[in-house]
Design an enzyme around this catalytic site. Structure first.
Site, short mmCIF file in Angstrom:
data_model
loop_
_atom_site.label_atom_id
_atom_site.label_comp_id
_atom_site.label_asym_id
_atom_site.label_seq_id
_atom_site.Cartn_x
_atom_site.Cartn_y
_atom_site.Cartn_z
CD GLU A 1 -3.19 -0.81 2.04
OE1 GLU A 1 -4.34 -0.75 1.62
OE2 GLU A 1 -2.91 -0.73 3.25
CG HIS B 1 -3.09 3.33 5.12
ND1 HIS B 1 -4.45 3.54 5.19
CD2 HIS B 1 -2.93 1.99 4.96
CE1 HIS B 1 -5.07 2.38 5.06
NE2 HIS B 1 -4.18 1.42 4.93
CG HIS C 1 -5.84 -0.57 9.01
ND1 HIS C 1 -4.70 -1.34 9.06
CD2 HIS C 1 -5.96 -0.19 7.71
CE1 HIS C 1 -4.16 -1.41 7.85
NE2 HIS C 1 -4.88 -0.73 7.02
CG HIS D 1 -8.78 -0.35 4.15
ND1 HIS D 1 -8.23 -0.61 2.93
CD2 HIS D 1 -7.73 -0.31 5.00
CE1 HIS D 1 -6.92 -0.76 3.03
NE2 HIS D 1 -6.60 -0.56 4.29
MN MN Z 1 -4.55 -0.66 4.82
#
Ligand code: MN
Length: 242
Positions: free
Chosen positions: A81, A100, A102, A170
């Site tokens: 990613e 990024h 979660h 996500h």
């Molecule tokens: Mn991810």
């Protein structure tokens, strides 16, 4: 400061950012943070594919904005990613760092129709609008990973000029001026999400006005605000405070 010294300073902050985000439970086994190269704006630095809490200086490598390593790493490349980071640097010249994650604090807002909004002054870090990107809209059933530039650019497009974009079912992506700012944004956007949920459990929350968001952000995201927060977060994570 020489260019080499400036780069080493930036990479030291990136290592610390990894460790702080792990310590503050923004990232866990997964999630990642990067910086744009202070030397070449067409490149960025990110760890290879290990958990952020374990990242040291030797784990950081340089990539082109399209996600290819600048030199042979001699090991598995970074997170698949990483294209999220490259696509945002490509689209947003003002952005110097990307995270990024979660985080469980934000996920309820990424899998429901409740809009994340600032409920207290430090929540101003999320800005005026938090878009919600759904990979299903353009890509249908996928592994949910943003693992190619097509998806990365689509997500970057959804982020637009905002600070935070939620990814349906996500996680989230934050984009900021530099890595210290992104760490502060990550911590207080998660705290805002927790407080908003508590306020909603009690009744109807009251939100910052657009004017309050701007004025609060001018203080909290100022160099003075960052200089207050960063050494404290370093100390909490057991890191030197510079
Ligand atoms: Mn991810």
């Amino acid at each position: 400061m020489t260019q080499a010294a400036e780069l080493e300073r930036a990479l030291d902050l990136l290592v610390k950012a990894n460790r702080i985000l792990a310590h503050e439970q923004i990232v866990d086994d997964f999630g990642h943070v990067s910086i744009r190269s202070p030397v070449d704006p067409g490149r960025f630095f990110i760890s290879w594919a290990i958990s952020p809490g374990r990242v040291t200086r030797q784990d950081i490598f340089e990539y082109r904005l399209t996600g290819e390593p600048v030199s042979d790493l001699g090991r598995r490349p970074s997170y698949s990613e990483r294209v999220i980071h490259g696509a945002i640097y490509e689209q947003r010249p003002d952005v110097g760092a990307v995270c990024h994650h979660h985080s469980g604090a934000l996920l309820p807002f990424a899998c429901s129709d409740t809009v994340l909004r600032p409920v207290y002054h430090l929540g101003c870090v999320i800005g005026h609008e938090v878009p919600l990107w759904d990979s299903q809209d353009r890509f249908g059933d996928t592994s949910m990973l943003v693992d190619d530039m097509d998806k990365g650019r689509d997500l970057a497009g959804a982020l637009g000029a905002n600070a935070l974009v939620l990814m349906r079912r996500h996680g989230a992506v934050l984009a900021g001026r530099d890595v210290r700012q992104v760490v502060l944004m990550a911590i207080y956007s998660a705290e805002n999400a927790r407080l908003q949920m508590q306020a909603m459990a009690m009744g109807t929350p009251s939100y910052l006005t657009p004017g309050e968001i701007d004025r609060a952000a001018a203080v909290i995201l100022s160099p003075a605000g960052i200089d207050r927060s960063w050494p404290n977060r370093c100390a909490r994570a057991g890191l030197s405070t510079d």
